[in-house]
Design an enzyme around this catalytic site. Structure first.
Site, short mmCIF file in Angstrom:
data_model
loop_
_atom_site.label_atom_id
_atom_site.label_comp_id
_atom_site.label_asym_id
_atom_site.label_seq_id
_atom_site.Cartn_x
_atom_site.Cartn_y
_atom_site.Cartn_z
N LYS A 52 -41.55 75.60 50.52
CA LYS A 52 -40.13 75.74 50.30
C LYS A 52 -40.22 75.67 48.71
O LYS A 52 -39.39 76.54 48.17
CB LYS A 52 -39.29 74.54 50.73
CG LYS A 52 -39.26 74.66 52.19
CD LYS A 52 -38.50 73.23 52.91
CE LYS A 52 -38.68 72.98 54.58
NZ LYS A 52 -37.99 72.15 55.01
N GLN A 96 -37.05 65.76 54.05
CA GLN A 96 -38.04 66.37 55.13
C GLN A 96 -38.06 65.39 56.17
O GLN A 96 -38.54 64.30 56.17
CB GLN A 96 -39.35 66.69 54.44
CG GLN A 96 -40.29 67.53 55.47
CD GLN A 96 -39.82 68.95 55.71
OE1 GLN A 96 -39.14 69.53 55.01
NE2 GLN A 96 -40.08 69.46 57.04
N ASP A 119 -29.63 71.84 55.21
CA ASP A 119 -30.28 71.91 56.50
C ASP A 119 -29.31 71.75 57.79
O ASP A 119 -29.54 72.09 58.79
CB ASP A 119 -31.02 70.48 56.81
CG ASP A 119 -32.64 70.62 56.64
OD1 ASP A 119 -33.20 71.51 56.63
OD2 ASP A 119 -33.20 69.37 56.22
N1 GUN Z 1 -39.05 68.96 59.86
C1 GUN Z 1 -39.00 70.07 60.70
N2 GUN Z 1 -38.25 71.12 60.58
C2 GUN Z 1 -37.51 70.38 59.60
C3 GUN Z 1 -36.23 71.03 58.91
O1 GUN Z 1 -35.73 72.10 59.19
N3 GUN Z 1 -35.50 70.25 57.92
C4 GUN Z 1 -36.10 69.15 57.56
N4 GUN Z 1 -35.56 68.39 56.88
N5 GUN Z 1 -37.12 68.50 58.06
C5 GUN Z 1 -37.93 69.46 59.29
#
Ligand code: GUN
Length: 295
Positions: A52, A96, A119
């Site tokens: 990211k 995350q 998200d």
């Molecule tokens: N863990 C796995 N996929 C995601 C996601 O799309 N966002 C976040 N914050 N954590 C994750």
């Protein structure tokens, strides 16, 4: 002939559009900023978080990665969320998941300013998706929808069957496909681990979207001839013939299902690249909304 729908190609198209929007924002003095908070040292999370950050920088956005130790307390994490909520150079951020077990994920998500919730996990943003008036769309379902739209798959009036009922994929995916509008207007069913006669229902799908987290769960007997199959699964399975001793497979038995479909996404190379792409799209959108500057 079966068409392969490749996330890399669809994402490349979207990144071109995002670059133009970012250039325009920057020409007006706004640099979109995305922050990612990582608590602890989960290996898979570390990879996602790194990717990211790299993508932000590649697009010329501001990227902030906040690494916090596994022993971080709830209070410390909530204080960080509060700080990011108030930081005007950060237009969007996410924490995350999964978090270490002693931390309350729901409380953390609820504390994120919904206007920065790239998200789309905050209940108010989830609710907006459900009523068809979204500010953000959740990244993976949005990526799937873009793959359908941009590869010319008709969704209007089609029966979409979603396998899986997670808050991150299955439920929002179904909510999006049932809305009015482009890439939606579908008749939607959700099936899951407790569904009776599951193959009977999946065989009715014109478009089958699979997010159940079980390696090669979908076999040819579960798929209608000519269906479009979108595989959201990523499962690591042991494979002694592979250099790493393991490899990634989807939730669909790709090799055996492929020839039955009119179009299918492979794993890896299918939906995977779309998630970060749509996250970036949400960050750009957050910057546009916060600044009132929009191409
Ligand atoms: N863990 C796995 N996929 C995601 C996601 O799309 N966002 C976040 N914050 N954590 C994750």
């Amino acid at each position: 002939m079966t068409k392969l729908i490749l996330g890399k190609d669809v994402a490349a198209e979207i990144y071109e559009e995002l670059r133009e929007r970012i250039e325009f924002l920057k020409s007006k003095g706004i640099t979109p900023g995305l922050a990612v908070v990582l608590v602890g040292d989960d290996p898979a999370s570390q990879v996602y978080v790194r990717k990211k950050g790299e993508m932000c920088e590649e697009l010329g956005m501001k990227s902030l990665t906040v690494r916090m130790p596994a022993e971080t307390t709830q209070e410390q994490l909530m204080a960080k969320v509060d700080e990011l909520n108030k930081d005007s150079s950060i237009h969007g951020f996410l924490v995350q998941l999964p978090l270490p077990k002693h931390l309350d994920e729901e409380a953390v998500i609820n504390a994120i300013d919904p206007s920065k919730d790239v998200d789309c996990f905050h209940p108010s943003n989830v609710g907006r998706v459900l009523i068809g008036n979204p500010d953000f769309l959740p990244a993976t379902p949005a990526g799937v929808q873009q793959m359908l739209i941009r590869s010319g798959v008709e969704t209007s009036g089609k029966h979409v069957v979603v396998i899986g009922r997670s808050n991150i994929v299955g439920k929002p995916m179904a909510a999006m496909m049932v809305q009015k509008g482009a890439g939606a207007d579908s008749t939607v069913s959700i099936v899951h681990s407790r569904t009776k006669n599951l193959p009977e229902i999946t065989r009715q799908a014109d478009i089958l979207i699979v997010a159940i987290g079980k390696p090669r769960f979908v076999t040819p007997d579960m798929v209608k001839e000519g269906a479009v199959v979108i595989d959201v699964g990523t499962n690591r399975i042991e494979d002694p013939t592979h250099p790493k001793g393991s490899r990634l497979v989807g939730d669909v038995d790709f090799d055996n299902v492929k020839d039955k479909t009119s179009a299918i996404t492979p794993v890896p190379g299918g939906v995977g690249p779309m998630t970060i792409c749509m996250l970036m799209a949400n960050a750009v959108k957050a910057a546009e909304t916060a600044s009132g500057v929009r191409l």
